[in-house]
Design a protein around this motif. Structure first.
Motif, PDB file in Angstrom:
ATOM      1  N   ASN A   1      31.846  54.028 -39.510  1.00 10.76           N
ATOM      2  CA  ASN A   1      32.177  53.512 -38.176  1.00 10.76           C
ATOM      3  C   ASN A   1      33.617  53.839 -37.793  1.00 10.76           C
ATOM      4  O   ASN A   1      33.903  54.178 -36.644  1.00 10.76           O
ATOM      5  CB  ASN A   1      31.962  51.999 -38.121  1.00 10.76           C
ATOM      6  CG  ASN A   1      30.499  51.624 -38.223  1.00 10.76           C
ATOM      7  OD1 ASN A   1      29.626  52.439 -37.970  1.00 10.76           O
ATOM      8  ND2 ASN A   1      30.236  50.395 -38.621  1.00 10.76           N
TER       9      ASN A   1
ATOM     10  N   THR B   1      33.776  57.365 -36.683  1.00  9.17           N
ATOM     11  CA  THR B   1      33.229  57.503 -35.328  1.00  9.17           C
ATOM     12  C   THR B   1      34.261  57.092 -34.287  1.00  9.17           C
ATOM     13  O   THR B   1      34.440  57.777 -33.273  1.00  9.17           O
ATOM     14  CB  THR B   1      31.961  56.631 -35.173  1.00  9.17           C
ATOM     15  OG1 THR B   1      30.969  57.090 -36.096  1.00  9.17           O
ATOM     16  CG2 THR B   1      31.406  56.703 -33.764  1.00  9.17           C
TER      17      THR B   1
ATOM     18  N   LYS C   1      36.978  59.767 -33.995  1.00  5.58           N
ATOM     19  CA  LYS C   1      36.508  60.940 -33.250  1.00  5.58           C
ATOM     20  C   LYS C   1      36.438  60.656 -31.756  1.00  5.58           C
ATOM     21  O   LYS C   1      36.774  61.519 -30.934  1.00  5.58           O
ATOM     22  CB  LYS C   1      35.130  61.369 -33.767  1.00  5.58           C
ATOM     23  CG  LYS C   1      35.166  62.081 -35.102  1.00  5.58           C
ATOM     24  CD  LYS C   1      33.768  62.500 -35.526  1.00  5.58           C
ATOM     25  CE  LYS C   1      33.803  63.245 -36.853  1.00  5.58           C
ATOM     26  NZ  LYS C   1      32.434  63.606 -37.316  1.00  5.58           N
ATOM     27  N   LEU C   2      35.997  59.456 -31.406  1.00 11.35           N
ATOM     28  CA  LEU C   2      35.912  59.090 -29.992  1.00 11.35           C
ATOM     29  C   LEU C   2      37.310  59.019 -29.364  1.00 11.35           C
ATOM     30  O   LEU C   2      37.498  59.393 -28.202  1.00 11.35           O
ATOM     31  CB  LEU C   2      35.191  57.750 -29.843  1.00 11.35           C
ATOM     32  CG  LEU C   2      34.648  57.396 -28.460  1.00 11.35           C
ATOM     33  CD1 LEU C   2      33.728  58.480 -27.925  1.00 11.35           C
ATOM     34  CD2 LEU C   2      33.930  56.067 -28.501  1.00 11.35           C
TER      35      LEU C   2
ATOM     36  N   PHE D   1      28.749  63.237 -27.129  1.00  6.49           N
ATOM     37  CA  PHE D   1      29.197  62.638 -28.391  1.00  6.49           C
ATOM     38  C   PHE D   1      28.462  61.330 -28.666  1.00  6.49           C
ATOM     39  O   PHE D   1      27.965  61.099 -29.776  1.00  6.49           O
ATOM     40  CB  PHE D   1      30.706  62.395 -28.359  1.00  6.49           C
ATOM     41  CG  PHE D   1      31.216  61.706 -29.592  1.00  6.49           C
ATOM     42  CD1 PHE D   1      31.469  62.423 -30.752  1.00  6.49           C
ATOM     43  CD2 PHE D   1      31.441  60.334 -29.606  1.00  6.49           C
ATOM     44  CE1 PHE D   1      31.928  61.798 -31.897  1.00  6.49           C
ATOM     45  CE2 PHE D   1      31.888  59.696 -30.751  1.00  6.49           C
ATOM     46  CZ  PHE D   1      32.137  60.428 -31.893  1.00  6.49           C
ATOM     47  N   ILE D   2      28.380  60.461 -27.663  1.00  5.97           N
ATOM     48  CA  ILE D   2      27.741  59.148 -27.845  1.00  5.97           C
ATOM     49  C   ILE D   2      26.256  59.297 -28.143  1.00  5.97           C
ATOM     50  O   ILE D   2      25.704  58.605 -29.005  1.00  5.97           O
ATOM     51  CB  ILE D   2      27.986  58.256 -26.611  1.00  5.97           C
ATOM     52  CG1 ILE D   2      29.466  57.834 -26.571  1.00  5.97           C
ATOM     53  CG2 ILE D   2      27.092  57.027 -26.628  1.00  5.97           C
ATOM     54  CD1 ILE D   2      29.898  57.166 -25.289  1.00  5.97           C
TER      55      ILE D   2
ATOM     56  N   ASN E   1      24.786  61.878 -29.580  1.00  5.77           N
ATOM     57  CA  ASN E   1      24.675  62.394 -30.950  1.00  5.77           C
ATOM     58  C   ASN E   1      24.894  61.292 -31.974  1.00  5.77           C
ATOM     59  O   ASN E   1      24.180  61.202 -32.983  1.00  5.77           O
ATOM     60  CB  ASN E   1      25.668  63.531 -31.183  1.00  5.77           C
ATOM     61  CG  ASN E   1      25.259  64.817 -30.490  1.00  5.77           C
ATOM     62  OD1 ASN E   1      24.092  65.007 -30.171  1.00  5.77           O
ATOM     63  ND2 ASN E   1      26.210  65.697 -30.246  1.00  5.77           N
ATOM     64  N   GLN E   2      25.891  60.438 -31.719  1.00  7.45           N
ATOM     65  CA  GLN E   2      26.170  59.337 -32.632  1.00  7.45           C
ATOM     66  C   GLN E   2      25.016  58.337 -32.650  1.00  7.45           C
ATOM     67  O   GLN E   2      24.643  57.836 -33.707  1.00  7.45           O
ATOM     68  CB  GLN E   2      27.471  58.636 -32.238  1.00  7.45           C
ATOM     69  CG  GLN E   2      28.721  59.443 -32.512  1.00  7.45           C
ATOM     70  CD  GLN E   2      28.861  59.819 -33.966  1.00  7.45           C
ATOM     71  OE1 GLN E   2      28.763  58.981 -34.851  1.00  7.45           O
ATOM     72  NE2 GLN E   2      29.095  61.094 -34.229  1.00  7.45           N
ATOM     73  N   LYS E   3      24.434  58.078 -31.482  1.00  9.96           N
ATOM     74  CA  LYS E   3      23.311  57.140 -31.415  1.00  9.96           C
ATOM     75  C   LYS E   3      22.130  57.683 -32.216  1.00  9.96           C
ATOM     76  O   LYS E   3      21.474  56.947 -32.959  1.00  9.96           O
ATOM     77  CB  LYS E   3      22.908  56.913 -29.955  1.00  9.96           C
ATOM     78  CG  LYS E   3      21.846  55.828 -29.798  1.00  9.96           C
ATOM     79  CD  LYS E   3      21.542  55.545 -28.341  1.00  9.96           C
ATOM     80  CE  LYS E   3      20.480  54.461 -28.219  1.00  9.96           C
ATOM     81  NZ  LYS E   3      20.146  54.177 -26.807  1.00  9.96           N
TER      82      LYS E   3
ATOM     83  N   ASN F   1      22.296  59.746 -34.768  1.00 11.76           N
ATOM     84  CA  ASN F   1      22.653  59.640 -36.187  1.00 11.76           C
ATOM     85  C   ASN F   1      22.479  58.219 -36.705  1.00 11.76           C
ATOM     86  O   ASN F   1      22.000  58.009 -37.826  1.00 11.76           O
ATOM     87  CB  ASN F   1      24.099  60.096 -36.404  1.00 11.76           C
ATOM     88  CG  ASN F   1      24.280  61.586 -36.152  1.00 11.76           C
ATOM     89  OD1 ASN F   1      23.321  62.350 -36.196  1.00 11.76           O
ATOM     90  ND2 ASN F   1      25.504  62.004 -35.866  1.00 11.76           N
ATOM     91  N   TYR F   2      22.864  57.239 -35.880  1.00 10.52           N
ATOM     92  CA  TYR F   2      22.736  55.842 -36.301  1.00 10.52           C
ATOM     93  C   TYR F   2      21.275  55.393 -36.323  1.00 10.52           C
ATOM     94  O   TYR F   2      20.909  54.525 -37.116  1.00 10.52           O
ATOM     95  CB  TYR F   2      23.581  54.931 -35.400  1.00 10.52           C
ATOM     96  CG  TYR F   2      25.028  54.857 -35.837  1.00 10.52           C
ATOM     97  CD1 TYR F   2      25.449  53.907 -36.759  1.00 10.52           C
ATOM     98  CD2 TYR F   2      25.973  55.752 -35.351  1.00 10.52           C
ATOM     99  CE1 TYR F   2      26.764  53.832 -37.172  1.00 10.52           C
ATOM    100  CE2 TYR F   2      27.291  55.699 -35.756  1.00 10.52           C
ATOM    101  CZ  TYR F   2      27.692  54.737 -36.666  1.00 10.52           C
ATOM    102  OH  TYR F   2      28.993  54.684 -37.077  1.00 10.52           O
TER     103      TYR F   2
END
Length: 197
Positions: free
Chosen positions: A79, A82, A85-86, A105-106, A108-110, A112-113
């Motif tokens: 976290n 993340t 990076k943000l 970005f968000i 892609n992160q979502k 991944n999570y």
């Protein structure tokens, strides 16, 4: 209200130099709101982790406590990475590039999570439960006595059940905390894409 950031975006004045300073101020506020929620989410792992560790150590489940600490520490660092990076996505004069970069970005992160929540976390929970209960009377009198195939079926069922609960919890909490902000971001990107057609 005609100078609101929503109207600036809606009226297509994205590249107007006189609006850049106003845009930067508004976009930073939106950006800081996302970061504030992310930091709170990450810090909430600390009391949860201490509670879990306390309970496991109280019952002298040292291996399970070590595994739980390692996994929660991994989540905390993930976290934190993340968030870092943000933070590197800086507001700029190119409004469309900035909001699109944030959106990609968000998303892609979502994704991944979702993978982490739906597949990795249930695996961790399954191992953790086995470490805690493998020598208990309930386990020895039920699971330990059934055939290997039934154990596999039971393990798969538990994995899917935990994964389903974990995934639904993640999606519901994400929508509750970040839903409005992410919806606004999607609307902004959609406005840009419509304007450029």
């Amino acid at each position: 209200m005609e100078n609101s950031i929503e109207n600036i975006w809606k009226n297509g004045n994205h590249g107007n130099v006189k609006n850049i300073e106003f845009y930067n101020r508004e976009s930073k506020l939106w950006f800081q709101q996302i970061l504030k929620y992310l930091k709170k989410d990450n810090m909430s792992l600390i009391p949860v982790g201490l509670l879990i560790l306390g309970v496991l150590l109280l019952y002298q489940e040292f291996l399970a406590a070590g595994l739980a600490f390692g996994f929660l520490f991994f989540l905390f660092l993930l976290n934190k990475n993340t968030i870092a990076k943000l933070k590197n996505i800086k507001p700029s004069d190119d409004v469309q590039h900035y909001v699109k970069t944030n959106q990609v970005f968000i998303k892609n992160q979502k994704r991944n999570y979702i993978i982490l929540t739906g597949s990795i976390i249930p695996l961790f929970m399954l191992v953790e439960l086995w470490l805690v209960f493998n020598d208990s009377e309930v386990y020895l009198n039920t699971i330990a006595s059934i055939s290997f195939i039934k154990k596999i079926i039971f393990a798969v069922f538990m994995y899917l059940a935990i994964g389903g609960i974990s995934l639904v919890s993640y999606l519901v909490s994400t929508e509750a905390i970040y839903g409005k902000l992410l919806k606004k971001l999607d609307e902004i990107v959609s406005d840009f894409e419509t304007e450029n057609k």
